[in-house]
Design an enzyme around this catalytic site. Structure first.
Site, PDB file in Angstrom:
ATOM      1  N   LYS A  13       0.829  -1.212   0.000  1.00 53.08           N
ATOM      2  CA  LYS A  13       0.000   0.000   0.000  1.00 53.08           C
ATOM      3  C   LYS A  13       0.863   1.262   0.000  1.00 53.08           C
ATOM      4  O   LYS A  13       0.623   2.185  -0.760  1.00 53.08           O
ATOM      5  CB  LYS A  13      -0.930   0.028   1.228  1.00 53.08           C
ATOM      6  CG  LYS A  13      -1.842  -1.170   1.333  1.00 53.08           C
ATOM      7  CD  LYS A  13      -2.723  -1.092   2.567  1.00 53.08           C
ATOM      8  CE  LYS A  13      -1.980  -1.043   3.889  1.00 53.08           C
ATOM      9  NZ  LYS A  13      -1.236  -2.283   4.226  1.00 53.08           N
ATOM     10  N   ARG A 156      11.622  -1.588  10.742  1.00 53.24           N
ATOM     11  CA  ARG A 156      10.530  -1.180  11.621  1.00 53.24           C
ATOM     12  C   ARG A 156      10.379  -2.155  12.773  1.00 53.24           C
ATOM     13  O   ARG A 156      10.464  -3.353  12.591  1.00 53.24           O
ATOM     14  CB  ARG A 156       9.222  -1.121  10.813  1.00 53.24           C
ATOM     15  CG  ARG A 156       8.904   0.280  10.349  1.00 53.24           C
ATOM     16  CD  ARG A 156       7.783   0.333   9.365  1.00 53.24           C
ATOM     17  NE  ARG A 156       6.548  -0.306   9.796  1.00 53.24           N
ATOM     18  CZ  ARG A 156       5.433  -0.279   9.084  1.00 53.24           C
ATOM     19  NH1 ARG A 156       5.404   0.350   7.924  1.00 53.24           N
ATOM     20  NH2 ARG A 156       4.346  -0.886   9.523  1.00 53.24           N
ATOM     21  N   ARG A 167      -0.254  -8.778  13.322  1.00 48.08           N
ATOM     22  CA  ARG A 167      -0.840  -7.753  12.433  1.00 48.08           C
ATOM     23  C   ARG A 167      -1.724  -8.415  11.370  1.00 48.08           C
ATOM     24  O   ARG A 167      -2.758  -7.876  10.999  1.00 48.08           O
ATOM     25  CB  ARG A 167       0.269  -6.931  11.774  1.00 48.08           C
ATOM     26  CG  ARG A 167       0.917  -5.976  12.776  1.00 48.08           C
ATOM     27  CD  ARG A 167       2.249  -5.472  12.277  1.00 48.08           C
ATOM     28  NE  ARG A 167       2.131  -4.649  11.099  1.00 48.08           N
ATOM     29  CZ  ARG A 167       3.145  -4.375  10.288  1.00 48.08           C
ATOM     30  NH1 ARG A 167       4.338  -4.882  10.530  1.00 48.08           N
ATOM     31  NH2 ARG A 167       2.979  -3.600   9.244  1.00 48.08           N
TER      32      ARG A 167
HETATM   33  P1  AP5 Z   1       4.904  -1.642   1.713  1.00 51.76           P
HETATM   34  O1  AP5 Z   1       4.562  -0.763   0.545  1.00 51.76           O
HETATM   35  O2  AP5 Z   1       5.719  -1.064   2.812  1.00 51.76           O
HETATM   36  O3  AP5 Z   1       3.587  -2.338   2.275  1.00 51.76           O
HETATM   37  P2  AP5 Z   1       2.387  -1.716   3.116  1.00 51.76           P
HETATM   38  O4  AP5 Z   1       1.143  -2.397   2.627  1.00 51.76           O
HETATM   39  O5  AP5 Z   1       2.407  -0.231   3.083  1.00 51.76           O
HETATM   40  O6  AP5 Z   1       2.792  -2.283   4.523  1.00 51.76           O
HETATM   41  P3  AP5 Z   1       2.693  -1.666   5.973  1.00 51.76           P
HETATM   42  O7  AP5 Z   1       3.371  -2.647   6.880  1.00 51.76           O
HETATM   43  O8  AP5 Z   1       3.198  -0.265   6.015  1.00 51.76           O
HETATM   44  O9  AP5 Z   1       1.193  -1.712   6.199  1.00 51.76           O
HETATM   45  P4  AP5 Z   1       0.504  -1.722   7.531  1.00 51.76           P
HETATM   46  O10 AP5 Z   1      -0.859  -1.500   7.024  1.00 51.76           O
HETATM   47  O11 AP5 Z   1       0.647  -2.879   8.428  1.00 51.76           O
HETATM   48  O12 AP5 Z   1       1.290  -0.590   8.344  1.00 51.76           O
HETATM   49  P5  AP5 Z   1       0.975   0.938   8.639  1.00 51.76           P
HETATM   50  O13 AP5 Z   1       2.239   1.674   8.561  1.00 51.76           O
HETATM   51  O14 AP5 Z   1      -0.188   1.412   7.858  1.00 51.76           O
HETATM   52  O15 AP5 Z   1       5.628  -2.965   1.115  1.00 51.76           O
HETATM   53  C1  AP5 Z   1       6.172  -3.946   1.964  1.00 51.76           C
HETATM   54  C2  AP5 Z   1       7.568  -4.381   1.444  1.00 51.76           C
HETATM   55  O16 AP5 Z   1       7.407  -5.117   0.223  1.00 51.76           O
HETATM   56  C3  AP5 Z   1       8.486  -3.197   1.104  1.00 51.76           C
HETATM   57  O17 AP5 Z   1       9.795  -3.527   1.470  1.00 51.76           O
HETATM   58  C4  AP5 Z   1       8.328  -3.023  -0.432  1.00 51.76           C
HETATM   59  O18 AP5 Z   1       9.502  -2.486  -1.011  1.00 51.76           O
HETATM   60  C5  AP5 Z   1       8.080  -4.468  -0.889  1.00 51.76           C
HETATM   61  N1  AP5 Z   1       7.134  -4.566  -2.004  1.00 51.76           N
HETATM   62  C6  AP5 Z   1       6.000  -3.834  -2.208  1.00 51.76           C
HETATM   63  N2  AP5 Z   1       5.364  -4.242  -3.326  1.00 51.76           N
HETATM   64  C7  AP5 Z   1       6.096  -5.288  -3.833  1.00 51.76           C
HETATM   65  C8  AP5 Z   1       5.936  -6.149  -4.976  1.00 51.76           C
HETATM   66  N3  AP5 Z   1       4.889  -6.066  -5.812  1.00 51.76           N
HETATM   67  N4  AP5 Z   1       6.891  -7.102  -5.175  1.00 51.76           N
HETATM   68  C9  AP5 Z   1       7.932  -7.236  -4.338  1.00 51.76           C
HETATM   69  N5  AP5 Z   1       8.139  -6.432  -3.249  1.00 51.76           N
HETATM   70  C10 AP5 Z   1       7.230  -5.488  -2.993  1.00 51.76           C
HETATM   71  O19 AP5 Z   1       0.501   0.829  10.156  1.00 51.76           O
HETATM   72  C11 AP5 Z   1       1.396   0.471  11.206  1.00 51.76           C
HETATM   73  C12 AP5 Z   1       0.644   0.415  12.521  1.00 51.76           C
HETATM   74  O20 AP5 Z   1       0.063   1.717  12.808  1.00 51.76           O
HETATM   75  C13 AP5 Z   1      -0.555  -0.539  12.569  1.00 51.76           C
HETATM   76  O21 AP5 Z   1      -0.164  -1.866  12.889  1.00 51.76           O
HETATM   77  C14 AP5 Z   1      -1.410   0.104  13.661  1.00 51.76           C
HETATM   78  O22 AP5 Z   1      -0.916  -0.176  14.937  1.00 51.76           O
HETATM   79  C15 AP5 Z   1      -1.223   1.590  13.389  1.00 51.76           C
HETATM   80  N6  AP5 Z   1      -2.226   2.158  12.475  1.00 51.76           N
HETATM   81  C16 AP5 Z   1      -1.983   2.745  11.261  1.00 51.76           C
HETATM   82  N7  AP5 Z   1      -3.122   3.146  10.697  1.00 51.76           N
HETATM   83  C17 AP5 Z   1      -4.124   2.821  11.547  1.00 51.76           C
HETATM   84  C18 AP5 Z   1      -5.540   2.951  11.514  1.00 51.76           C
HETATM   85  N8  AP5 Z   1      -6.177   3.531  10.480  1.00 51.76           N
HETATM   86  N9  AP5 Z   1      -6.260   2.481  12.566  1.00 51.76           N
HETATM   87  C19 AP5 Z   1      -5.654   1.911  13.629  1.00 51.76           C
HETATM   88  N10 AP5 Z   1      -4.318   1.741  13.733  1.00 51.76           N
HETATM   89  C20 AP5 Z   1      -3.551   2.186  12.694  1.00 51.76           C
END
Ligand code: AP5
Length: 210
Positions: A13, A156, A167
């Site tokens: 994402k 992270r 998660r």
């Molecule tokens: P990446 O693009 O980083 O994936 P992502 O989906 O953004 O993953 P996140 O871990 O950031 O999502 P998340 O939803 O758990 O975390 P968030 O920060 O929102 O890609 C992952 C890896 O794969 C990278 O290294 C990338 O280079 C690689 N990659 C990508 N696409 C690829 C492909 N096609 N092929 C190969 N490699 C690829 O949230 C963190 C925490 O914050 C949550 O756990 C929660 O505690 C809190 N939080 C955030 N938002 C909320 C909310 N709305 N409500 C409640 N708690 C929240």
């Protein structure tokens, strides 16, 4: 365009939101990045969020809704935005609707749990600007250093394997039901995960007709 990106942790994402933001000239709003900055700056929100984030739990809805209202009221959001990581619960999606936000498309990036675990082990992020890399799929030009701001890259805290599994559990229980929520409103589009960021971008652009 008001676009929501859905998908499991590590689905891509953040990576695709940044590409879409550049393509569409719209801001990317990542609640994860906003929260991590708050944790780093030890703000009251950050101190509260940290205990949930470290365990891979969701931060309480009222905290997230407050953050989003504030961010979406900023002038750069007037023409639309890309929401990465919000909404993550039905209550958050309902709060957006109650606030008059008309989401045009909710795009879900589909990926298996097994693939996620392997992706997370290679992820590196910039604690300063939030940019994301992968040791194999998207390495920075200079190992361990952010291309965008020159800061040292880090792993992270919530990418520890045990936390990733929690998660994923939370995603299936709390966030996946949003696919139905947006499907009922005729707004859901899904794209299968592709190995390779560029190929995933291509099918997303195709799905969005951009
Ligand atoms: P990446 O693009 O980083 O994936 P992502 O989906 O953004 O993953 P996140 O871990 O950031 O999502 P998340 O939803 O758990 O975390 P968030 O920060 O929102 O890609 C992952 C890896 O794969 C990278 O290294 C990338 O280079 C690689 N990659 C990508 N696409 C690829 C492909 N096609 N092929 C190969 N490699 C690829 O949230 C963190 C925490 O914050 C949550 O756990 C929660 O505690 C809190 N939080 C955030 N938002 C909320 C909310 N709305 N409500 C409640 N708690 C929240």
């Amino acid at each position: 365009m008001k676009l929501v990106l859905l998908g499991a942790p590590g689905a891509g994402k953040g990576t695709q939101s940044a590409i879409l933001a550049e393509k569409l000239g719209a801001p990317m709003i990542s609640t994860g990045n906003i929260l991590r900055a708050a944790v780093r700056n030890k703000t009251p929100v950050g101190l509260r969020a940290k205990e949930y984030m470290d365990k891979g739990e969701l931060v309480p809805d009222e905290v997230i809704i407050g953050i989003m209202r504030e961010r979406m009221a900023e002038p750069d959001c007037a023409g639309g935005y890309i929401l990465d990581g919000m909404p993550r619960t039905i209550a958050q999606a309902e709060a957006l609707e109650a606030g008059g936000v008309e989401v045009e498309t909710a795009l879900s990036i589909e990926i298996s749990d097994e693939e996620i675990v392997s992706r997370m082990t290679g992820r590196r992020t910039c604690p300063e600007c939030g940019a994301t890399y992968h040791t194999v799929y998207e390495p920075p030009r200079k190992e361990g250093v952010c291309d965008k701001c020159g800061h040292k890259l880090a792993i992270r805290r919530d990418d520890e394997p045990e936390t990733v599994l929690n998660r994923l559990k939370v995603y299936h229980a709390e966030t996946e039901p949003l696919k139905d929520f947006y499907k009922k409103r005729g707004k859901l589009k899904t794209v299968g995960n592709r190995n390779g960021i560029a190929e995933t971008t291509r099918i997303i652009f195709e799905a969005l007709g951009i």
